[in-house]
Design an enzyme around this catalytic site. Structure first.
Site, PDB file in Angstrom:
ATOM      1  CD  GLU A 142      -8.092  -4.389   2.583  1.00  0.00           C
ATOM      2  OE1 GLU A 142      -7.151  -3.633   2.842  1.00  0.00           O
ATOM      3  OE2 GLU A 142      -9.139  -4.423   3.282  1.00  0.00           O
ATOM      4  CG  ASP A 171      -2.182  -0.844   0.965  1.00  0.00           C
ATOM      5  OD1 ASP A 171      -2.124  -1.720   0.082  1.00  0.00           O
ATOM      6  OD2 ASP A 171      -3.197  -0.648   1.652  1.00  0.00           O
ATOM      7  CG  HIS A 211      -3.826  -7.079   4.845  1.00  0.00           C
ATOM      8  ND1 HIS A 211      -3.448  -6.153   5.788  1.00  0.00           N
ATOM      9  CD2 HIS A 211      -4.984  -6.584   4.309  1.00  0.00           C
ATOM     10  CE1 HIS A 211      -4.310  -5.155   5.805  1.00  0.00           C
ATOM     11  NE2 HIS A 211      -5.253  -5.394   4.923  1.00  0.00           N
ATOM     12  NE  ARG A 212      -6.217  -4.828   8.847  1.00  0.00           N
ATOM     13  CZ  ARG A 212      -5.035  -4.516   9.342  1.00  0.00           C
ATOM     14  NH1 ARG A 212      -4.351  -5.415  10.030  1.00  0.00           N
ATOM     15  NH2 ARG A 212      -4.506  -3.319   9.153  1.00  0.00           N
ATOM     16  CB  SER A 245     -13.884   6.562   8.737  1.00  0.00           C
ATOM     17  OG  SER A 245     -12.759   5.698   8.620  1.00  0.00           O
ATOM     18  N   GLY A 303      -6.965   1.211  -0.332  1.00  0.00           N
ATOM     19  CA  GLY A 303      -7.992   2.207  -0.054  1.00  0.00           C
ATOM     20  C   GLY A 303      -7.434   3.440   0.627  1.00  0.00           C
ATOM     21  CG  ASN A 348      -7.735  -4.180  -2.811  1.00  0.00           C
ATOM     22  OD1 ASN A 348      -8.633  -3.366  -2.974  1.00  0.00           O
ATOM     23  ND2 ASN A 348      -7.937  -5.340  -2.207  1.00  0.00           N
ATOM     24  CE  LYS A 389      -4.964  -3.486   1.719  1.00  0.00           C
ATOM     25  NZ  LYS A 389      -4.765  -2.693   0.499  1.00  0.00           N
ATOM     26  CG  ASP A 422      -9.047  -2.367   9.613  1.00  0.00           C
ATOM     27  OD1 ASP A 422     -10.043  -2.729   8.958  1.00  0.00           O
ATOM     28  OD2 ASP A 422      -8.299  -1.442   9.245  1.00  0.00           O
TER      29      ASP A 422
END
Length: 661
Positions: A349, A52, A395-396, A173, A97, A95, A423, A321
């Site tokens: 994602e 990112d 990734h998460r 947000s 954001g 990707n 990411k 997250d």
């Protein structure tokens, strides 16, 4: 980073040690753009190095910013006071954001001829509410695909700033953050007001934005969470230098690890009680589930408290997250856990509510889900299932489900596409393996034995690379030991046997592919010489050295697994290895391979002599009194005389998959 199709995590039992986290993604990309909008230079310390941030850095370069990267320190020469490029620019945003939304807003307010696009998933992530707000103030933005989604074209605006700008707050947000960061570019002679329509979700991320804007000279006036005013005369001012604190969202995995795993606990460095990130409040959620946590300004220490963990019901709007980690912690609880107010998961994602529910069910859990909530029931011992976790290029998801490897039933967990963690945390799995522990007999070992010149080294190193396992070239250890002994001024005689053995036990050697590194120095060519082989033979007859090297070889059995090649790996060193392969290429075929190899390097060779030497060496190796060359009783034999290396690798991988079904 594990850039492989999948990573198999063996059953893990405990964890202890310290982890230093990478920089926050949210802070990193905000700071990069804010620095770009300033006049002069800003030195950014501890920047996250990830997919990112690389996307954002490339975009800034395209805009004409000076970008000087030196490890995790980046110097940005901003655009303030300078003309922006007049030519059309196409930006690829991946990707990301946190890069796409604020950059779109800044470009739209300033104006130009810009195209912004990303990976297919980016083109499924809504941006319509931000575009609507930007159009409301006179920005010119066109959709190039589906209405409400990227890709976008940005043109010259005709700004109208005489009335409040409405923006929805209940989807992401990042839309409000984007406006807050972009509108100071237009607030030189008048105040600009933003009004949030609906409930603002993820408020802690807005607090990050406001905190950073203040450090760059923009004092936004906030009236509750519905109205934000950018004062007239606002102008970005570089702070000169700024440090990026570690990522609180990434801390959640190690907070959870400390709560789940047995051991003396985990220390997380880089983020703590003084964090400006909302996800630091994950600590409170973990404590509700039973974790014991102490903290300082920039550190956390976590140990297991209540066990099993406690099932909870929690509104997760403040930790969107990090809350994903709670869904996996819920598998270890004493009752169901319900996470609510997480509608934003659906536009990340991937659709994270669907993803977490689907993958928890693969493990055997009962999961209920709704538009903005998920309820995960625990998995007691005896009900865990072996699973291959699909990660959705998210990734998460990958990092969350690594925690499932601590399950009570000692079943392994496969993480598909582990490189997606790039990411935000490229070295996540390496960090996990540094602190996680497993029973030695659960750390998988594949042994590949065979005679000289059978290709076992090439085969083993390539299989290791495919699986993400450590690699041990046992034959090279004797060569490296002799090389290190000579460097230390020792003789290769019995008189120095004890000293050579002591040196061998702590030999700082590692293997990267077919390279051999001694204390970080490449010694491959030095030890592969004919003299290197003779020296290896001299130390190999010293019993104390052989004993020391057996201990050293055992030390290579580390997470996530080991590929060991040699002549006695399956018979002597790792007799309990779950897969043993013995190569049986003929002496004639091996001689031909060695001949071609020598000729290609410009050496003269005689194929008949090579064959005779190999046959003589085979006879000596098979008749040795200690660890003779022979296949283990349970070894699978591979005649690779006519097989390509690719075919040999595929066969070994197929055998391994068969053992792991």
């Amino acid at each position: 980073m594990y850039a492989i199709p999948f990573l198999d995590l063996p059953p893990l039992t405990g964890a202890q040690g310290a982890v230093t986290l990478p920089g926050s993604k949210s802070i990193s990309n905000r700071v990069l753009l804010l620095s770009a909008l300033c006049e002069g230079t800003t030195v950014v310390h501890d920047l996250l190095d990830s997919d990112d941030t690389r996307v954002m850095l490339q975009a800034l370069r395209q805009l004409g910013c000076g970008v000087d990267v030196a490890g995790t320190t980046v110097t940005i020469t901003g655009l303030g006071g300078r003309a922006w490029p007049a030519e059309a620019i196409e930006f690829f945003m991946g990707n990301a954001g946190t890069a796409m939304r604020p950059l779109t807003a800044a470009l739209a307010v300033h104006g130009g001829d810009f195209l912004l696009k990303g990976v297919p998933r980016m083109h499924e992530r809504p941006i319509g509410d931000l575009v609507d707000a930007l159009r409301e103030l006179g920005c010119a933005i066109d959709y190039l695909g589906n209405e409400g989604y990227p890709p976008l074209r940005v043109r010259q605006p005709s700004l109208q700033l005489d009335k409040p700008i409405p923006v929805r707050g209940d989807v992401s947000s990042q839309f409000l953050t984007a406006l807050l960061m972009a509108l100071p570019l237009a607030a030189h002679d008048r105040a600009i007001t933003i009004e949030v329509v609906g409930e603002l979700i993820s408020k802690p991320y807005i607090e990050i934005t406001l905190n950073l804007l203040a450090r760059y000279g923009i004092a936004v006036q906030r009236q509750g969470w519905q109205r934000f005013v950018i004062p007239a005369g606002s102008r970005y001012q570089s702070p000169g230098s700024i440090h990026v604190e570690a990522d609180a969202s990434s801390a959640s995995y190690f907070i959870a690890l400390g709560a789940i795993a047995q051991g003396s606990g985990i220390r997380v460095n880089g983020v703590g009680a003084d964090s400006i990130q909302g996800d630091i409040r994950f600590v409170e959620a973990a404590q509700l589930m039973g974790a014991k946590v102490t903290s300082g300004p920039n550190w956390l220490e976590i140990t297991r408290g209540a066990w099993p963990l406690k099932g909870i019901e929690l509104d997760c709007n403040h930790i969107p997250d990090a809350a994903m980690t709670l869904a996996v912690m819920a598998l270890y609880a004493d009752g169901p856990t319900t996470l609510t107010n997480i509608a934003s998961w659906r536009v990340k994602e991937t659709d994270r509510i669907v993803a977490m529910a689907t993958e928890c069910r693969k493990l055997g859990a009962t999961v209920e889900e709704g538009p903005d909530w998920i309820k995960v029931h625990p998995l007691p011992a005896g009900q865990w299932q072996r699973a291959s976790i699909h990660t959705y290029d998210d990734h998460r998801v990958a990092m969350c489900f690594s925690l499932a490897a601590f399950n009570a039933d000692r079943v392994p967990v496969r993480i598909e596409d582990p490189k997606c963690v790039a990411k935000t945390f490229p070295d996540y799995f390496e960090a996990l393996f540094d602190v996680a522990t497993a029973d030695t007999d659960r750390i998988p070992v594949i042994c590949i034995d065979g005679p000289t010149a059978s290709g076992k080294g090439t085969l083993a190193s390539r299989v290791a690379a495919q699986l993400g396992y450590h690699y041990l070239d046992s034959g090279a250890l004797y060569r490296v030991t002799a090389h290190a002994a000579l460097q230390a001024g020792l003789t290769l005689e019995a008189a120095d046997e004890t000293k050579i053995a002591d040196l061998a036990r702590r030999l700082p050697v590692r293997f990267e592919g077919e390279q051999v590194l001694l204390d970080g120095v490449d010694v491959t060519d030095a030890i592969r010489s004919e003299q290197g082989g003779m020296n290896a033979s001299r130390v190999s007859v010293l019993p104390a050295v052989r004993e020391a090297l057996v201990d050293l070889q055992h030390s290579f059995q580390r997470l996530p697994g080991l590929l060991a090649d040699g002549r006695d790996m399956g018979t002597v060193i790792f007799p309990n290895a779950p897969l043993k392969v013995f190569l049986t290429a003929s002496a004639a075929q091996r001689a031909e391979r060695r001949y071609k190899q020598l000729i290609s390097k410009g050496f003269s060779a005689n194929i008949d002599s090579l064959r005779a030497d190999l046959e003589a060496r085979d006879a000596r190796d098979m008749s040795r009194s200690v660890a003779p060359l022979k296949p283990a009783q349970d070894a699978l034999q591979q005649d690779n005389s006519q097989l390509s290396i690719e075919a040999s690798v595929e066969q070994v991988l197929a055998w391994w998959q068969g053992r792991n079904r």
